[in-house]
Design a protein around this motif. Structure first.
Motif, PDB file in Angstrom:
ATOM      1  N   LEU A  46      -6.278   4.445  -9.538  1.00 27.43           N
ATOM      2  CA  LEU A  46      -5.368   4.526  -8.399  1.00 27.43           C
ATOM      3  C   LEU A  46      -5.304   5.951  -7.869  1.00 27.43           C
ATOM      4  CD1 LEU A  46      -2.518   2.522 -10.136  1.00 27.43           C
ATOM      5  CD2 LEU A  46      -4.033   1.610  -8.355  1.00 27.43           C
ATOM      6  N   ALA A  47      -5.073   6.091  -6.576  1.00 29.13           N
ATOM      7  CA  ALA A  47      -4.907   7.412  -5.965  1.00 29.13           C
ATOM      8  C   ALA A  47      -3.407   7.738  -5.920  1.00 29.13           C
ATOM      9  CB  ALA A  47      -5.487   7.410  -4.554  1.00 29.13           C
ATOM     10  N   PRO A  48      -2.965   8.750  -6.667  1.00 33.89           N
ATOM     11  CA  PRO A  48      -1.528   9.045  -6.739  1.00 33.89           C
ATOM     12  C   PRO A  48      -1.028   9.909  -5.584  1.00 33.89           C
ATOM     13  CG  PRO A  48      -2.712  10.498  -8.203  1.00 33.89           C
ATOM     14  CD  PRO A  48      -3.755   9.587  -7.581  1.00 33.89           C
ATOM     15  N   THR A  49      -1.200   9.391  -4.374  1.00 30.59           N
ATOM     16  CA  THR A  49      -0.751  10.124  -3.192  1.00 30.59           C
ATOM     17  C   THR A  49       0.764  10.167  -3.111  1.00 30.59           C
ATOM     18  OG1 THR A  49      -2.705   9.227  -2.077  1.00 30.59           O
ATOM     19  CG2 THR A  49      -1.085  10.342  -0.704  1.00 30.59           C
ATOM     20  N   GLN A  50       1.402   9.046  -3.425  1.00 33.92           N
ATOM     21  CA  GLN A  50       2.852   8.946  -3.384  1.00 33.92           C
ATOM     22  C   GLN A  50       3.459   9.644  -4.607  1.00 33.92           C
ATOM     23  OE1 GLN A  50       2.521   7.781  -0.130  1.00 33.92           O
ATOM     24  NE2 GLN A  50       4.450   6.755  -0.587  1.00 33.92           N
ATOM     25  N   PRO A  51       4.733  10.017  -4.545  1.00 32.86           N
ATOM     26  CA  PRO A  51       5.346  10.750  -5.657  1.00 32.86           C
ATOM     27  C   PRO A  51       5.264  10.051  -7.007  1.00 32.86           C
ATOM     28  CG  PRO A  51       6.728  10.897  -3.712  1.00 32.86           C
ATOM     29  CD  PRO A  51       5.642   9.912  -3.384  1.00 32.86           C
ATOM     30  N   ASP A  52       5.591   8.764  -7.056  1.00 35.53           N
ATOM     31  CA  ASP A  52       5.626   8.113  -8.374  1.00 35.53           C
ATOM     32  C   ASP A  52       5.248   6.645  -8.362  1.00 35.53           C
ATOM     33  OD1 ASP A  52       7.844   7.069  -7.097  1.00 35.53           O
ATOM     34  OD2 ASP A  52       9.294   8.160  -8.327  1.00 35.53           O
ATOM     35  N   GLN A  53       4.733   6.140  -7.250  1.00 35.94           N
ATOM     36  CA  GLN A  53       4.360   4.731  -7.211  1.00 35.94           C
ATOM     37  C   GLN A  53       3.292   4.470  -6.166  1.00 35.94           C
ATOM     38  OE1 GLN A  53       8.108   2.839  -6.331  1.00 35.94           O
ATOM     39  NE2 GLN A  53       7.894   3.121  -4.134  1.00 35.94           N
ATOM     40  N   THR A  54       2.634   3.321  -6.298  1.00 33.27           N
ATOM     41  CA  THR A  54       1.630   2.917  -5.324  1.00 33.27           C
ATOM     42  C   THR A  54       2.297   2.610  -3.991  1.00 33.27           C
ATOM     43  OG1 THR A  54       1.825   0.574  -5.881  1.00 33.27           O
ATOM     44  CG2 THR A  54       0.267   1.888  -7.173  1.00 33.27           C
ATOM     45  N   ARG A  55       1.496   2.449  -2.958  1.00 31.39           N
ATOM     46  CA  ARG A  55       2.064   2.184  -1.640  1.00 31.39           C
ATOM     47  C   ARG A  55       2.723   0.806  -1.539  1.00 31.39           C
ATOM     48  NH1 ARG A  55       1.176   6.035   2.067  1.00 31.39           N
ATOM     49  NH2 ARG A  55      -0.507   7.531   1.695  1.00 31.39           N
ATOM     50  N   ASP A  56       2.407  -0.078  -2.495  1.00 30.21           N
ATOM     51  CA  ASP A  56       3.096  -1.363  -2.494  1.00 30.21           C
ATOM     52  C   ASP A  56       4.203  -1.425  -3.553  1.00 30.21           C
ATOM     53  OD1 ASP A  56       1.008  -1.265  -4.307  1.00 30.21           O
ATOM     54  OD2 ASP A  56       0.271  -3.279  -3.901  1.00 30.21           O
ATOM     55  N   GLY A  57       4.637  -0.238  -4.023  1.00 22.82           N
ATOM     56  CA  GLY A  57       5.875  -0.175  -4.773  1.00 22.82           C
ATOM     57  C   GLY A  57       5.812  -0.309  -6.278  1.00 22.82           C
ATOM     58  N   TYR A  58       4.670  -0.089  -6.893  1.00 20.60           N
ATOM     59  CA  TYR A  58       4.558  -0.180  -8.348  1.00 20.60           C
ATOM     60  C   TYR A  58       4.404   1.222  -8.944  1.00 20.60           C
ATOM     61  CZ  TYR A  58       3.709  -5.175  -7.681  1.00 20.60           C
ATOM     62  OH  TYR A  58       3.832  -6.504  -7.338  1.00 20.60           O
ATOM     63  N   GLY A  59       5.161   1.506  -9.990  1.00 19.54           N
ATOM     64  CA  GLY A  59       4.964   2.759 -10.691  1.00 19.54           C
ATOM     65  C   GLY A  59       3.543   2.827 -11.216  1.00 19.54           C
ATOM     66  N   TYR A  60       2.986   4.022 -11.292  1.00 14.06           N
ATOM     67  CA  TYR A  60       1.578   4.131 -11.659  1.00 14.06           C
ATOM     68  C   TYR A  60       1.290   3.574 -13.050  1.00 14.06           C
ATOM     69  CZ  TYR A  60       1.112   6.945  -7.476  1.00 14.06           C
ATOM     70  OH  TYR A  60       1.127   7.364  -6.163  1.00 14.06           O
ATOM     71  N   ALA A  61       2.171   3.818 -13.992  1.00 15.86           N
ATOM     72  CA  ALA A  61       1.956   3.290 -15.336  1.00 15.86           C
ATOM     73  C   ALA A  61       2.040   1.769 -15.343  1.00 15.86           C
ATOM     74  CB  ALA A  61       2.979   3.884 -16.304  1.00 15.86           C
ATOM     75  N   GLU A  62       3.017   1.225 -14.615  1.00 15.35           N
ATOM     76  CA  GLU A  62       3.148  -0.230 -14.555  1.00 15.35           C
ATOM     77  C   GLU A  62       1.954  -0.861 -13.857  1.00 15.35           C
ATOM     78  OE1 GLU A  62       4.830  -4.136 -14.757  1.00 15.35           O
ATOM     79  OE2 GLU A  62       4.905  -2.307 -15.948  1.00 15.35           O
ATOM     80  N   ALA A  63       1.499  -0.236 -12.779  1.00 13.11           N
ATOM     81  CA  ALA A  63       0.329  -0.753 -12.065  1.00 13.11           C
ATOM     82  C   ALA A  63      -0.896  -0.773 -12.978  1.00 13.11           C
ATOM     83  CB  ALA A  63       0.050   0.094 -10.828  1.00 13.11           C
ATOM     84  N   CYS A  64      -1.074   0.264 -13.758  1.00 18.65           N
ATOM     85  CA  CYS A  64      -2.212   0.304 -14.681  1.00 18.65           C
ATOM     86  C   CYS A  64      -2.075  -0.736 -15.785  1.00 18.65           C
ATOM     87  CB  CYS A  64      -2.355   1.702 -15.270  1.00 18.65           C
ATOM     88  SG  CYS A  64      -3.042   2.911 -14.101  1.00 18.65           S
TER      89      CYS A  64
END
Length: 212
Positions: A46-64
């Motif tokens: 994932l590209a962590p452009t946003q502060p702490d979540q994907t553009r569709d609203g998932y935290g990066y750890a949860e998305a992974c």
């Protein structure tokens, strides 16, 4: 589109697929589905452009965690952030998943005030991205240190993204204990005309002018 493009790759005999720079968990899940249906291993970052979540609203750890549950063998982050601001996010991902984790930052000195390369500003306040990032570039030594810190966090796939130079990659590989073909080009201070150990007295006399 994924099925068409990856179908061509599969026909040519690729061993695995890297789907990277995904801004949305949704698009990353499409990639996992297509790669899985082709019977190939999937690395999805994932590209962590946003502060702490994907553009569709998932935290990066949860998305992974979701990507791993759907069959991705390697998950993680790539692009946008430099080592300093990417590693904390990767640490949380490492804690969230059991599969392999990847991290591929950009070689720029991002910080909490400017966490992505897109937010870096010059001393005059002008936007540096995309063609004035030169003053923010990491040295080979900084990228080597990043590689070591990533390994300490338990990262399995250490890489680098936009702005990388071959000297960065070589230094990272060597820091991790690899001797690569390009290691023959690694700098040796023993050969430097002014800094080598056997510096002649006449040359040493000039050294004070370099630090004056």
């Amino acid at each position: 589109m994924y099925a068409e493009q990856l179908g061509w790759a599969a026909e040519e005999g690729v061993d695995f697929v890297i789907s990277e720079t995904n801004d949305y968990l949704g698009e990353a899940l499409i990639a996992v589905e297509v790669i899985r249906d082709l019977g190939l291993p999937a690395m999805v970052t994932l590209a962590p452009t946003q502060p702490d979540q994907t553009r569709d609203g998932y935290g990066y750890a949860e998305a992974c965690r979701i990507l791993a549950a759907e069959g991705a063998q390697v998950v993680g982050l790539n692009c946008d952030r430099g080592p300093l601001t990417m590693l904390p996010l990767v640490a949380s991902i490492r804690d969230a998943v059991d599969c392999a984790v990847a991290v591929q930052p950009v070689p720029y000195r991002t910080d909490p005030a400017a966490p992505t390369m897109e937010t870096l500003r010059s001393a005059a306040g002008e936007r540096a991205f995309p063609i004035a990032l030169d003053p923010f570039g990491c040295t080979r030594f900084e990228m080597a240190e990043f590689a070591l810190r990533a390994r300490e966090l338990g990262v399995d796939y250490v890489g680098i993204c936009c702005g990388a130079g071959p000297h960065h990659v070589r230094a990272m590989a060597e820091a991790l204990g690899r001797e690569v073909p390009a290691s023959k080009y690694s700098p040796s201070m023993d050969l430097h005309p002014m800094f080598r150990a056997d510096l002649a007295a006449k040359d040493a006399a000039f050294l004070h002018t370099w630090t004056a």
